[in-house]
Enzyme design. Sequence first.
Site, short mmCIF file in Angstrom:
data_model
loop_
_atom_site.label_atom_id
_atom_site.label_comp_id
_atom_site.label_asym_id
_atom_site.label_seq_id
_atom_site.Cartn_x
_atom_site.Cartn_y
_atom_site.Cartn_z
N TYR A 1 -49.62 10.54 34.59
CA TYR A 1 -48.46 10.37 35.45
C TYR A 1 -48.79 10.84 36.87
CZ TYR A 1 -45.14 9.62 31.57
OH TYR A 1 -44.45 9.12 30.50
N ARG B 1 -42.27 6.70 26.05
CA ARG B 1 -40.89 6.40 26.43
C ARG B 1 -40.53 7.13 27.72
NH1 ARG B 1 -36.88 6.37 21.18
NH2 ARG B 1 -37.97 4.79 19.97
N ARG C 1 -41.66 16.74 34.52
CA ARG C 1 -40.69 17.11 35.56
C ARG C 1 -40.42 18.61 35.59
NH1 ARG C 1 -36.13 13.25 33.78
NH2 ARG C 1 -34.92 14.36 35.37
N ASP D 1 -37.88 8.21 30.81
CA ASP D 1 -36.46 8.51 30.96
C ASP D 1 -35.82 7.63 32.03
OD1 ASP D 1 -36.55 10.52 29.05
OD2 ASP D 1 -36.91 12.11 30.51
#
Length: 279
Positions: free
Chosen positions: A119, A56, A207, A58
Amino acid sequence: MSGVVRVRLDLSYDGTEFSGWAKQAGGRRTVQGEIEDALRTVTRSGTTYELTVAGRTDAGVHARGQVAHVDLPREVWAEHRPKLLKRLAGALPKDVRVWALREAPEGFDARFSAIWRRYAYRVTDNPGGVDPLLRGHVLWHDWPLDVDAMNEAARGLLGEHDFAAYCKRREGATTIRTLQRLSLVRGDDGIITATVRADAFCHNMVRSLIGALLFVGDGHRTPDWPAKVLAAGVRDSAVHVVRPHGLTLEEVGYPADELLAARSVEARNKRTLPSAGCC
């Protein structure tokens, strides 16, 4: 479920205008909501076929290699399979695309069968800012960055750890993860791309890690600081969660077909770290 076919979807999206992947109350626009609406439309069904996703994302986060699955009635799949991909292309908004639809192998679960997610986070320290054509995908950091120092810091974070210091806690969820790769490269265009790969990620983990490395890269902290924060196990106010638009889910990895079911069972087990004195 003999009357149901599990279908794997490979997809990508620009997260700029989405309130994340997952459907939300209040009518906010989400990736899941758009795809489920399109599926309902093109199959001419009164039923919403719910998607399960590998990871999922953001609000504001992009995806190039996202994976999901959906369970469709066998008769619906048989009727619409030949033209479903093209019809979805016509029904979906331009900022989300489904690139492939195929019957999933036995035991496949888009979320629990995955063995890693990769990522990329992109940032530039160009004094003039970000190329306007890339502004939705690259963060501008207004201090010069030392990529070698950032890579030195990153090496201290690799392996299986409790990443509580870099995660937003969720009730009942473990923060133990195995960080398989964390490395940064400056391209010829000056853009620094951080590659981050783990078996899974907890909320805000990527992040937050990037936020810590940026603090090292611009000289505000030494390369050993991110590992010290990790070992402390608590959030440090100096670790900033960087903005989402620089982050893209690039790829999801799965084991061989015959290992899918076993991996799905393993991934559902809540992990703990050895209690004996460790680093």
